[in-house]
Scaffold this motif. Structure first.
Motif, PDB file in Angstrom:
ATOM      1  N   HIS A 139      34.360  37.715   6.896  1.00  0.00           N
ATOM      2  CA  HIS A 139      35.299  36.914   7.703  1.00  0.00           C
ATOM      3  C   HIS A 139      34.600  36.299   8.919  1.00  0.00           C
ATOM      4  O   HIS A 139      35.018  36.520  10.060  1.00  0.00           O
ATOM      5  CB  HIS A 139      36.463  37.796   8.183  1.00  0.00           C
ATOM      6  CG  HIS A 139      37.055  38.652   7.121  1.00  0.00           C
ATOM      7  ND1 HIS A 139      37.722  38.129   6.032  1.00  0.00           N
ATOM      8  CD2 HIS A 139      37.096  39.998   6.963  1.00  0.00           C
ATOM      9  CE1 HIS A 139      38.130  39.119   5.247  1.00  0.00           C
ATOM     10  NE2 HIS A 139      37.761  40.267   5.790  1.00  0.00           N
ATOM     11  N   HIS A 199      32.373  45.251   7.192  1.00  0.00           N
ATOM     12  CA  HIS A 199      32.279  44.015   6.407  1.00  0.00           C
ATOM     13  C   HIS A 199      32.782  42.794   7.185  1.00  0.00           C
ATOM     14  O   HIS A 199      32.555  41.656   6.756  1.00  0.00           O
ATOM     15  CB  HIS A 199      33.074  44.137   5.091  1.00  0.00           C
ATOM     16  CG  HIS A 199      34.559  43.958   5.234  1.00  0.00           C
ATOM     17  ND1 HIS A 199      35.423  44.982   5.530  1.00  0.00           N
ATOM     18  CD2 HIS A 199      35.336  42.851   5.140  1.00  0.00           C
ATOM     19  CE1 HIS A 199      36.661  44.520   5.587  1.00  0.00           C
ATOM     20  NE2 HIS A 199      36.645  43.231   5.372  1.00  0.00           N
ATOM     21  N   LEU A 200      33.423  43.010   8.314  1.00  0.00           N
ATOM     22  CA  LEU A 200      34.117  41.897   8.987  1.00  0.00           C
ATOM     23  C   LEU A 200      33.215  40.705   9.303  1.00  0.00           C
ATOM     24  O   LEU A 200      33.551  39.572   8.961  1.00  0.00           O
ATOM     25  CB  LEU A 200      34.845  42.396  10.243  1.00  0.00           C
ATOM     26  CG  LEU A 200      35.976  43.404   9.986  1.00  0.00           C
ATOM     27  CD1 LEU A 200      36.539  43.926  11.292  1.00  0.00           C
ATOM     28  CD2 LEU A 200      37.078  42.785   9.155  1.00  0.00           C
ATOM     29  N   ASP A 216      38.854  38.740   1.310  1.00  0.00           N
ATOM     30  CA  ASP A 216      38.622  40.122   0.851  1.00  0.00           C
ATOM     31  C   ASP A 216      38.809  40.242  -0.659  1.00  0.00           C
ATOM     32  O   ASP A 216      38.045  40.916  -1.337  1.00  0.00           O
ATOM     33  CB  ASP A 216      39.624  41.080   1.520  1.00  0.00           C
ATOM     34  CG  ASP A 216      39.321  41.277   2.982  1.00  0.00           C
ATOM     35  OD1 ASP A 216      38.159  41.498   3.316  1.00  0.00           O
ATOM     36  OD2 ASP A 216      40.278  41.217   3.789  1.00  0.00           O
TER      37      ASP A 216
HETATM   38 FE   LIG Z   1      38.414  42.150   5.173  1.00  0.00          FE
END
Ligand SMILES: [Fe+2]
Ligand code: FES
Length: 329
Positions: free
Chosen positions: A166, A161-162, A284
């Motif tokens: 993010h 998911h990075l 997150d």
């Molecule tokens: Fe994260």
């Protein structure tokens, strides 16, 4: 619910002789220091009429209920019923359940299974060395997420998911179309090397320096102790530690610390690392709180999985096995 585990409940400085109520897995506990400073923990409600003992007071080693003044020692035994005018016939069922509690690193920890008579006196949470060594400086913090404990832990094992969640920080400049991550499992640990899902420079202007022997790594000690270690070269490193406490089905308390073993006396670096961590965790939080169903299905066929989900799938399977074993004890 996993009862046989250590859960952080507060920072050490916050616990005094004034009783404090905490909720784990929907059950209320009261913790306090006795007048010698020892941490005591037990059920939050009085066995007489169910009054909330966190409204009570502590005298010596005893917790006193605010309703009729019954007193309880640190093992939960009722030692005095004032209305009995000194007659010591305390009812047999007047005892409270008590629990193991301890202080380690920056936090107070509670073991939520009932006190075990056979418990080794040295038993305490198996924390990472970075949290217990004087060679590291640590800045603690805390956050509350309205999400299920297992969903929250899985989020810090999920590195694919990075680049999506993010894009400016831990996932900056990362091509999401890659294989991986590399990870290893033992009975209760998961070790992940987040590259290629994470860059080697996660926190500009402080640059990570990866070598063959020193790589950014994530370690989970199940069920709830997590750390990411970022090497900075020459044996220097920065870490972020997180531990997760399941308060209610949809509330998870996170206790954490940012840490490093260089430039120990730099409030600016402390602040930089902390605000970076809070920023990333805020991104997150919005995603993880949106997940439905709130509790993850232990039947793995009810969600779709791919290879990069390896660490989270293994964690979920680990939790399922742990729950099965606990329920058969
Ligand atoms: Fe994260
Ligand atoms: S309710 Fe606690 S002493 Fe009566």
């Amino acid at each position: 619910m996993i009862r046989g585990a250590w859960y952080a409940v507060t920072q050490r400085d916050n616990l005094t002789t004034k009783p404090m109520k905490v909720t784990i897995h929907g059950q209320d506990y009261v913790l306090y220091r006795d007048e010698k400073g020892m941490v005591c923990a037990g059920d939050a409600y009085c066995p007489h009429r169910g009054c909330d003992l966190s409204l009570g007071t502590v005298e010596g080693a005893e917790l006193i209920c605010p309703f009729h003044g019954w007193r309880f020692d640190r093992d939960g035994r009722c030692t005095r019923v004032p209305a009995n005018r000194g007659v010591w016939d305390v009812p047999k069922n007047a005892a409270r359940a008590t629990y193991e509690a301890c202080e380690k690193a920056e936090w107070v920890w509670l073991y939520t299974a009932p006190k075990r008579v056979d418990m080794d006196a040295s038993t305490e949470p198996d924390l990472f060395p970075e949290l217990c060594s004087d060679n590291w400086t640590r800045t603690p913090f805390r956050a509350t997420w309205h999400a299920h404990f297992v969903r929250v832990v899985e989020s810090v094992l999920d590195v694919s998911h990075l680049p999506f969640v993010h894009p400016q920080t831990t996932g900056a400049g990362v091509n999401p179309e890659v294989d991986g991550p590399e990870y290893a499992l033992t009975s209760n640990r998961i070790l992940i090397h987040p590259k290629p899902f994470a860059p080697v420079h996660p926190m500009e202007p402080v640059e990570a320096v990866e070598t063959e022997d020193e790589r950014t790594e994530i370690e989970l000690r199940a069920p709830n102790l997590w750390i990411i270690r970022t090497p900075m070269g020459d044996g220097n490193a920065m870490c972020t530690f997180l531990t997760f406490t399941p308060c209610e089905t949809q509330t998870t308390e996170i206790f954490g610390a940012v840490a490093r073993n260089f430039d120990m006396d730099s409030p600016l670096l402390d602040e930089f690392h902390l605000s970076h961590t809070r920023f990333v965790m805020g991104q997150d939080q919005a995603i993880i709180e949106s997940i439905r169903p709130v509790a993850p299905p232990y039947d793995l066929h009810r969600e779709a999985h791919v290879r990069s989900d390896g660490p989270t799938v293994h964690y979920r399977a680990m939790m399922r096995t742990w729950l099965e074993e606990e329920s058969l004890r």
